[in-house]
Design a protein around this motif. Structure first.
Motif, PDB file in Angstrom:
ATOM      1  N   ILE A  37      -2.576  10.832  11.486  1.00  0.00           N
ATOM      2  CA  ILE A  37      -1.604  10.250  12.403  1.00  0.00           C
ATOM      3  C   ILE A  37      -0.859   9.169  11.632  1.00  0.00           C
ATOM      4  O   ILE A  37      -1.455   8.167  11.223  1.00  0.00           O
ATOM      5  CB  ILE A  37      -2.266   9.643  13.664  1.00  0.00           C
ATOM      6  CG1 ILE A  37      -3.020  10.720  14.453  1.00  0.00           C
ATOM      7  CG2 ILE A  37      -1.223   8.987  14.566  1.00  0.00           C
ATOM      8  CD1 ILE A  37      -4.483  10.792  14.139  1.00  0.00           C
ATOM      9  N   ILE A  38       0.426   9.383  11.414  1.00  0.00           N
ATOM     10  CA  ILE A  38       1.257   8.441  10.666  1.00  0.00           C
ATOM     11  C   ILE A  38       1.932   7.552  11.701  1.00  0.00           C
ATOM     12  O   ILE A  38       2.758   8.021  12.483  1.00  0.00           O
ATOM     13  CB  ILE A  38       2.293   9.195   9.809  1.00  0.00           C
ATOM     14  CG1 ILE A  38       1.613  10.270   8.949  1.00  0.00           C
ATOM     15  CG2 ILE A  38       3.064   8.213   8.932  1.00  0.00           C
ATOM     16  CD1 ILE A  38       2.547  11.355   8.451  1.00  0.00           C
ATOM     17  N   SER A  39       1.560   6.281  11.726  1.00  0.00           N
ATOM     18  CA  SER A  39       1.982   5.404  12.811  1.00  0.00           C
ATOM     19  C   SER A  39       2.807   4.227  12.314  1.00  0.00           C
ATOM     20  O   SER A  39       2.494   3.619  11.293  1.00  0.00           O
ATOM     21  CB  SER A  39       0.747   4.883  13.555  1.00  0.00           C
ATOM     22  OG  SER A  39       1.140   4.074  14.640  1.00  0.00           O
ATOM     23  N   VAL A  95      -2.150  -5.919  16.723  1.00  0.00           N
ATOM     24  CA  VAL A  95      -2.892  -5.643  17.955  1.00  0.00           C
ATOM     25  C   VAL A  95      -2.792  -4.163  18.319  1.00  0.00           C
ATOM     26  O   VAL A  95      -3.780  -3.529  18.678  1.00  0.00           O
ATOM     27  CB  VAL A  95      -2.361  -6.518  19.118  1.00  0.00           C
ATOM     28  CG1 VAL A  95      -3.016  -6.134  20.436  1.00  0.00           C
ATOM     29  CG2 VAL A  95      -2.571  -7.991  18.816  1.00  0.00           C
ATOM     30  N   ARG A  96      -1.584  -3.608  18.257  1.00  0.00           N
ATOM     31  CA  ARG A  96      -1.351  -2.235  18.703  1.00  0.00           C
ATOM     32  C   ARG A  96      -2.122  -1.205  17.874  1.00  0.00           C
ATOM     33  O   ARG A  96      -2.672  -0.249  18.430  1.00  0.00           O
ATOM     34  CB  ARG A  96       0.142  -1.890  18.680  1.00  0.00           C
ATOM     35  CG  ARG A  96       1.025  -2.727  19.601  1.00  0.00           C
ATOM     36  CD  ARG A  96       0.683  -2.640  21.057  1.00  0.00           C
ATOM     37  NE  ARG A  96       0.813  -1.278  21.588  1.00  0.00           N
ATOM     38  CZ  ARG A  96       0.530  -0.932  22.825  1.00  0.00           C
ATOM     39  NH1 ARG A  96       0.102  -1.830  23.681  1.00  0.00           N
ATOM     40  NH2 ARG A  96       0.669   0.310  23.229  1.00  0.00           N
ATOM     41  N   ILE A  97      -2.163  -1.384  16.549  1.00  0.00           N
ATOM     42  CA  ILE A  97      -2.842  -0.387  15.690  1.00  0.00           C
ATOM     43  C   ILE A  97      -4.333  -0.263  16.059  1.00  0.00           C
ATOM     44  O   ILE A  97      -4.791   0.823  16.404  1.00  0.00           O
ATOM     45  CB  ILE A  97      -2.643  -0.699  14.188  1.00  0.00           C
ATOM     46  CG1 ILE A  97      -1.176  -0.537  13.780  1.00  0.00           C
ATOM     47  CG2 ILE A  97      -3.555   0.167  13.311  1.00  0.00           C
ATOM     48  CD1 ILE A  97      -0.657   0.876  13.678  1.00  0.00           C
ATOM     49  N   LYS A 103      -7.290   4.022  19.448  1.00  0.00           N
ATOM     50  CA  LYS A 103      -7.994   4.537  20.631  1.00  0.00           C
ATOM     51  C   LYS A 103      -7.312   5.793  21.183  1.00  0.00           C
ATOM     52  O   LYS A 103      -7.977   6.756  21.547  1.00  0.00           O
ATOM     53  CB  LYS A 103      -8.081   3.453  21.700  1.00  0.00           C
ATOM     54  CG  LYS A 103      -9.157   2.422  21.379  1.00  0.00           C
ATOM     55  CD  LYS A 103      -9.321   1.428  22.504  1.00  0.00           C
ATOM     56  CE  LYS A 103     -10.484   0.483  22.313  1.00  0.00           C
ATOM     57  NZ  LYS A 103     -10.551  -0.227  21.076  1.00  0.00           N
ATOM     58  N   LYS A 104      -5.984   5.765  21.231  1.00  0.00           N
ATOM     59  CA  LYS A 104      -5.239   6.914  21.765  1.00  0.00           C
ATOM     60  C   LYS A 104      -5.563   8.194  20.997  1.00  0.00           C
ATOM     61  O   LYS A 104      -5.685   9.265  21.579  1.00  0.00           O
ATOM     62  CB  LYS A 104      -3.737   6.630  21.698  1.00  0.00           C
ATOM     63  CG  LYS A 104      -2.884   7.795  22.136  1.00  0.00           C
ATOM     64  CD  LYS A 104      -1.406   7.506  22.064  1.00  0.00           C
ATOM     65  CE  LYS A 104      -0.644   8.752  22.469  1.00  0.00           C
ATOM     66  NZ  LYS A 104       0.722   8.505  22.834  1.00  0.00           N
ATOM     67  N   ALA A 136     -10.665  -3.408  15.071  1.00  0.00           N
ATOM     68  CA  ALA A 136     -10.878  -1.958  15.091  1.00  0.00           C
ATOM     69  C   ALA A 136     -12.316  -1.624  15.471  1.00  0.00           C
ATOM     70  O   ALA A 136     -13.252  -2.342  15.100  1.00  0.00           O
ATOM     71  CB  ALA A 136     -10.554  -1.363  13.728  1.00  0.00           C
ATOM     72  N   SER A 137     -12.475  -0.528  16.183  1.00  0.00           N
ATOM     73  CA  SER A 137     -13.826  -0.076  16.528  1.00  0.00           C
ATOM     74  C   SER A 137     -14.262   1.074  15.617  1.00  0.00           C
ATOM     75  O   SER A 137     -15.287   1.694  15.854  1.00  0.00           O
ATOM     76  CB  SER A 137     -13.868   0.346  17.997  1.00  0.00           C
ATOM     77  OG  SER A 137     -12.908   1.339  18.241  1.00  0.00           O
ATOM     78  N   CYS A 138     -13.463   1.327  14.575  1.00  0.00           N
ATOM     79  CA  CYS A 138     -13.813   2.373  13.612  1.00  0.00           C
ATOM     80  C   CYS A 138     -13.695   1.794  12.200  1.00  0.00           C
ATOM     81  O   CYS A 138     -13.368   0.620  12.024  1.00  0.00           O
ATOM     82  CB  CYS A 138     -12.873   3.574  13.765  1.00  0.00           C
ATOM     83  SG  CYS A 138     -11.136   3.202  13.439  1.00  0.00           S
ATOM     84  N   ASP A 139     -13.952   2.614  11.184  1.00  0.00           N
ATOM     85  CA  ASP A 139     -13.823   2.171   9.801  1.00  0.00           C
ATOM     86  C   ASP A 139     -12.371   1.830   9.493  1.00  0.00           C
ATOM     87  O   ASP A 139     -11.444   2.439  10.040  1.00  0.00           O
ATOM     88  CB  ASP A 139     -14.272   3.271   8.829  1.00  0.00           C
ATOM     89  CG  ASP A 139     -15.768   3.526   8.876  1.00  0.00           C
ATOM     90  OD1 ASP A 139     -16.491   2.752   9.538  1.00  0.00           O
ATOM     91  OD2 ASP A 139     -16.202   4.513   8.253  1.00  0.00           O
TER      92      ASP A 139
END
Length: 151
Positions: A37-39, A95-97, A103-104, A136-139
């Motif tokens: 996902i390129i954000s 914040v958004r990332i 999460k999305k 972040a809740s992930c790596d």
């Protein structure tokens, strides 16, 4: 136990640091056969002025983001990433990332470039990569550019 990443979010803003992060994200996505996902987050704080929202600036920011993401998606396809998509979000990138984009897409890895903020700016506002790591809740993989290593 082998850990494979399945949903990788890479945060891009057009800087050299995010370009380096994007290249690393391609390699990791290919190795893991993962969704990429390129954000890009349009930082609405820098667009809004004291009294008004500058609509033309918002439009230019959206056009820039769309072109940037289309270019990155083409590069990902050319490098053999078969499952890549782009995502534009609005607000504060730091914040958004981690709290919304990751999460999305159920991200299990966020990749971002280290920012070139100086010590005073880091003290006052904190860097985007620091905040992503914190929330972040992930790596999270923070990719350093050569300039960062010299400081």
């Amino acid at each position: 136990m082998t850990t494979e990443y399945q949903h990788i979010v890479v945060a891009v803003d057009g800087s050299k640091a995010s370009e380096k992060a994007f290249k690393k994200a391609i390699a990791i996505a290919k190795r893991n056969n993962a969704q990429l996902i390129i954000s890009h987050v349009v930082d609405t704080k820098t667009i809004s002025t004291a009294e008004t929202y500058d609509q033309s600036l918002i439009n230019r920011s959206e056009t820039y983001a769309t072109q940037l993401l289309e270019d990155y998606q083409r590069q990902a396809s050319a490098k053999g990433v078969t499952n890549a998509e782009t995502h534009i979000d609005y607000g504060s990138p730091k914040v958004r990332i981690p709290k919304h984009v990751a999460k999305k897409f159920d991200a299990d890895l966020i990749i971002c470039g280290a920012t070139g903020l100086n010590a005073v700016e880091r003290f006052l506002i904190g860097s985007v990569s620091e905040n992503i790591t914190r929330y972040a809740s992930c790596d999270v993989l923070v990719v350093r550019s050569e300039q960062d290593e010299d400081e």
